[in-house]
Write a protein that holds these residues in place. Structure first.
Motif, PDB file in Angstrom:
ATOM      1  N   PRO A 120       0.799  -1.354  -0.099  1.00 12.41           N
ATOM      2  CA  PRO A 120      -0.092  -0.192   0.059  1.00 12.41           C
ATOM      3  C   PRO A 120       0.884   1.330  -0.021  1.00 12.41           C
ATOM      4  CG  PRO A 120      -0.913  -1.635   1.657  1.00 12.41           C
ATOM      5  CD  PRO A 120       0.567  -2.152   1.201  1.00 12.41           C
ATOM      6  N   GLU A 121       2.142   1.257   0.524  1.00 10.10           N
ATOM      7  CA  GLU A 121       3.031   2.334   0.651  1.00 10.10           C
ATOM      8  C   GLU A 121       3.376   2.742  -0.759  1.00 10.10           C
ATOM      9  OE1 GLU A 121       3.763   4.167   3.209  1.00 10.10           O
ATOM     10  OE2 GLU A 121       2.029   2.822   4.344  1.00 10.10           O
ATOM     11  N   ARG A 143       1.587   2.807  -3.762  1.00 11.25           N
ATOM     12  CA  ARG A 143       0.369   3.322  -4.268  1.00 11.25           C
ATOM     13  C   ARG A 143      -0.067   4.673  -4.300  1.00 11.25           C
ATOM     14  NH1 ARG A 143      -3.519  -1.668  -5.348  1.00 11.25           N
ATOM     15  NH2 ARG A 143      -3.811  -0.144  -7.254  1.00 11.25           N
ATOM     16  N   TRP A 177      -5.161   0.607   0.433  1.00 10.76           N
ATOM     17  CA  TRP A 177      -4.300   1.898   0.234  1.00 10.76           C
ATOM     18  C   TRP A 177      -5.107   3.197   0.222  1.00 10.76           C
ATOM     19  CZ3 TRP A 177      -4.406   4.228  -4.727  1.00 10.76           C
ATOM     20  CH2 TRP A 177      -4.894   3.797  -5.714  1.00 10.76           C
TER      21      TRP A 177
END
Length: 240
Positions: free
Chosen positions: A165-166, A168, A213
């Motif tokens: 998620p970091e 995106r 995200w």
């Protein structure tokens, strides 16, 4: 790969579901018109997952990604799947995708196992109608840049990097197109955006691999490129 292959029919809706309804309608209409009029040039790309079978699932796999040469006419300097326009001698999109991948990355087509041909996607800026060919290789062998005039970088990028998620965000090209923002990925000084990111994001969604995200992080392309140290319109890639 089963969660993805078994749900490929959901890909067309997954491409567009984060866009406003009127924007989705415009893109759908443009795609339909291109199919009817034949005004889109046919192309195919190879979406190649590779790596040994593992009980840990897709996290141990990687995706074959290239960076297009900065001198090309269409999509110069962008991260992309290997692929290109259909040649008259190609027997279909699978043949096109494998031929182009071999020409760009040196991959041996005999090592690649095509799984499914996805629905054609119309790309308005270049006028291409692109067929993504989903494939798998347990061991794709060596891959590298074959022709620097066409391809700047060839890389096997871990799928877990796209899932993280970091990595995106949402990206739009310029202030006038903010409402057209689409998913993107920032990876080790490399920004994956546009059609390639659209396909990857849709695959993660329909296969159930995506993690929550922050899709409210919306940035212009120039700003997003600056975050990974790149030039506007380029890849921002100095290594991987």
């Amino acid at each position: 790969m089963h969660p993805l292959v078994d749900n490929v029919e959901k890909m067309p809706k997954a491409y567009l579901h984060r866009l406003p309804a009127d924007v989705r309608a415009m893109l759908t209409a443009a795609s339909a018109k291109a199919r009817v009029t034949g005004h889109g040039r046919d192309a195919a790309v190879l979406v190649l997952f590779s790596g040994p079978p593992s009980e840990s699932g897709i996290d141990s796999a990687d995706l074959l990604v290239t960076v297009r040469a900065s001198t090309l006419r269409h999509h110069a300097g962008q991260a992309a799947f290997p692929g290109g326009a259909v040649d008259p001698g190609d027997s279909g999109p699978v043949a096109t995708a494998l031929r182009e991948a071999n020409e760009e990355t040196g991959i041996d087509p005999a090592r690649v196992h095509p799984l499914v041909v996805l629905e054609k996607v119309f790309i308005a800026p270049s006028g291409f109608q692109v067929v993504p060919v989903l494939a798998y290789s347990e061991d794709p062998g060596p891959v590298s840049v074959v022709d620097p005039a066409e391809t700047a970088v060839v890389a096997r990028v871990p799928v877990r990097a796209f899932i993280n998620p970091e990595n995106r965000l949402m990206v739009y090209r310029d202030a006038r197109s903010r409402r057209w923002a689409m998913p993107a990925f920032r990876l080790n000084e490399m920004l994956v955006w546009g059609f390639t990111a659209q396909v990857i994001s849709a695959m993660l969604d329909v296969a159930g691999w995506a993690q929550p995200w922050d899709h409210t992080e919306v940035r212009g392309l120039d700003e997003a490129m600056a975050m990974v140290g790149g030039e506007p319109g380029g890849t921002g890639m100095t290594g991987i």
